[in-house]
Enzyme design. Structure first.
Site, PDB file in Angstrom:
ATOM      1  N   CYS A 179      -4.662   8.400  -1.040  1.00 23.66           N
ATOM      2  CA  CYS A 179      -4.822   7.580  -2.241  1.00 23.66           C
ATOM      3  C   CYS A 179      -6.123   7.852  -2.986  1.00 23.66           C
ATOM      4  CB  CYS A 179      -4.742   6.099  -1.879  1.00 23.66           C
ATOM      5  SG  CYS A 179      -3.176   5.638  -1.094  1.00 23.66           S
TER       6      CYS A 179
ATOM      7  N   HIS B 179      -7.860   1.672  -7.443  1.00 28.14           N
ATOM      8  CA  HIS B 179      -6.593   2.123  -6.879  1.00 28.14           C
ATOM      9  C   HIS B 179      -5.620   0.957  -6.777  1.00 28.14           C
ATOM     10  CE1 HIS B 179      -3.543   3.707  -4.364  1.00 28.14           C
ATOM     11  NE2 HIS B 179      -3.970   3.135  -3.249  1.00 28.14           N
TER      12      HIS B 179
ATOM     13  N   ASN C 287       2.244   1.025  -5.279  1.00 28.53           N
ATOM     14  CA  ASN C 287       1.204   1.952  -4.843  1.00 28.53           C
ATOM     15  C   ASN C 287       1.762   3.373  -4.904  1.00 28.53           C
ATOM     16  OD1 ASN C 287      -0.673   3.513  -3.473  1.00 28.53           O
ATOM     17  ND2 ASN C 287      -0.930   2.082  -1.784  1.00 28.53           N
TER      18      ASN C 287
END
Length: 346
Positions: free
Chosen positions: A129, A273, A303
């Site tokens: 990520c 994020h 996500n």
């Protein structure tokens, strides 16, 4: 391992954590056609409202079975090149941040390079990520050194292939998608011109077991038994990761503010994020950040791992939430465990 931490050495390193004269010339996204609502997930023991309460996610996109990570990256690259008014022949390097490449080899970046008709070097970068932030800093270094004039940086992941549909703790969280930027030099090289005002990258490998895909690598090759035990899917210690992220994100933000010699209120926009709305809200509340400055789209995308920040960046530019001259802070965090942050003057 942490690049630029604390103490005298860190202060010397921090003085070199500035890359002036760097500009993002354009952005683009590659999103699958199919939006999947919470109701459509049909996860046993995980009702739609519970998902919203725990994550803030209402829907996410899932790629079609025939779509790979490089296909999503290609869509993002095409739109980015168009928006940046840049011909592919001008690209000197392609970096794809991803944890879900099409194959072990060739890399997703090489597949993309061939499909675009580019003639440059290409490489994948796996920081999960945090992959886009790692890629952005790497690209900026290439530009700053004079080795490249234009670098195409893409964060792309097809997370739906590594998330267990039978696991209510992970299946609702993730989506598929890609975001791209073209990084180049800026004519204005002054102190008030565009650039990376501050950046930090770090990793905490000792915590790597909190987010891991156990099987189908060299440590545990694919076996019938491993597949039957669903070891080819991502395993996550959700509570541990949540606590780590809520603690780590404010530390990254405040370190970047200190490195840049500014105050937190000077930052115009925060691109964190998009892992979980509760993580974003908790970190922002802890720092006392104005909620209007914390830009969010996790409710619609979930996500998307390395795609998270560039997808959000593209949307915010289109909405006018990011404009020239603004100070924009982007922070990634995730499997590895890795983290990275940068403060951009747009």
């Amino acid at each position: 391992m942490t690049i630029c931490s604390t103490g005298p050495l860190a202060r010397r390193l921090a003085s070199r954590r500035t890359i002036p004269g760097i500009r993002i010339l354009g952005t683009g996204i590659g999103i699958p056609e199919r939006a999947v609502t919470n109701e459509e997930l049909n996860v046993p023991g995980c009702d739609p409202e519970w998902i919203v309460q725990r994550t803030g996610i209402h829907s996410r996109y899932h790629a079609a079975p025939h779509q790979s990570t490089s296909d999503l990256a290609f869509l993002a690259a095409e739109s980015c090149l168009k928006n940046a008014e840049t011909d592919v022949s001008e690209i000197d390097l392609i970096i794809v941040g991803t944890m879900t490449p099409d194959h072990y080899t060739p890399s997703a970046s090489c597949i993309l390079q061939a499909r675009l008709g580019a003639t440059c070097a290409a490489m994948d970068l796996n920081a999960a990520c945090s992959g886009f932030i790692y890629g952005l800093v790497t690209a900026s270094q290439f530009i700053n050194s004079g080795s490249c004039r234009r670098v195409l940086v893409i964060g792309a992941d097809k997370m739906s292939i590594v998330i267990d549909p039978e696991d209510p703790r992970t299946w609702p969280l993730f989506g598929d998608g890609a975001g791209a930027v073209i990084v180049g030099g800026a004519e204005d090289q002054g102190d008030d011109g565009p650039g990376l005002i501050a950046w930090r990258l770090g990793s905490e490998g000792e915590l790597g077991g909190a987010l891991v895909v156990p099987a189908c690598g060299s440590r545990q090759p694919a076996t019938i038994e491993g597949l039957q035990n669903r070891q080819h899917y991502l395993k996550m210690e959700g509570r541990s990761v949540f606590k780590w992220a809520v603690r780590r994100v404010p530390e990254i933000v405040m370190s970047l503010v200190e490195d840049a010699g500014i105050q937190l209120k000077d930052v115009d926009a925060f691109l964190l994020h998009q892992a979980n709305r509760r993580i974003i809200d908790a970190a922002a509340h802890q720092m006392g950040i104005d909620a209007d400055k914390v830009l969010v789209n996790v409710d619609r995308f979930g996500n998307t791992s390395a795609g998270s920040i560039p997808i959000l960046m593209n949307e915010c530019l289109a909405k006018g939430q990011i404009r020239p001259g603004m100070l924009v802070m982007a922070v990634g965090f995730g499997a590895g465990l890795t983290w990275g942050g940068c403060l951009l003057r747009w």
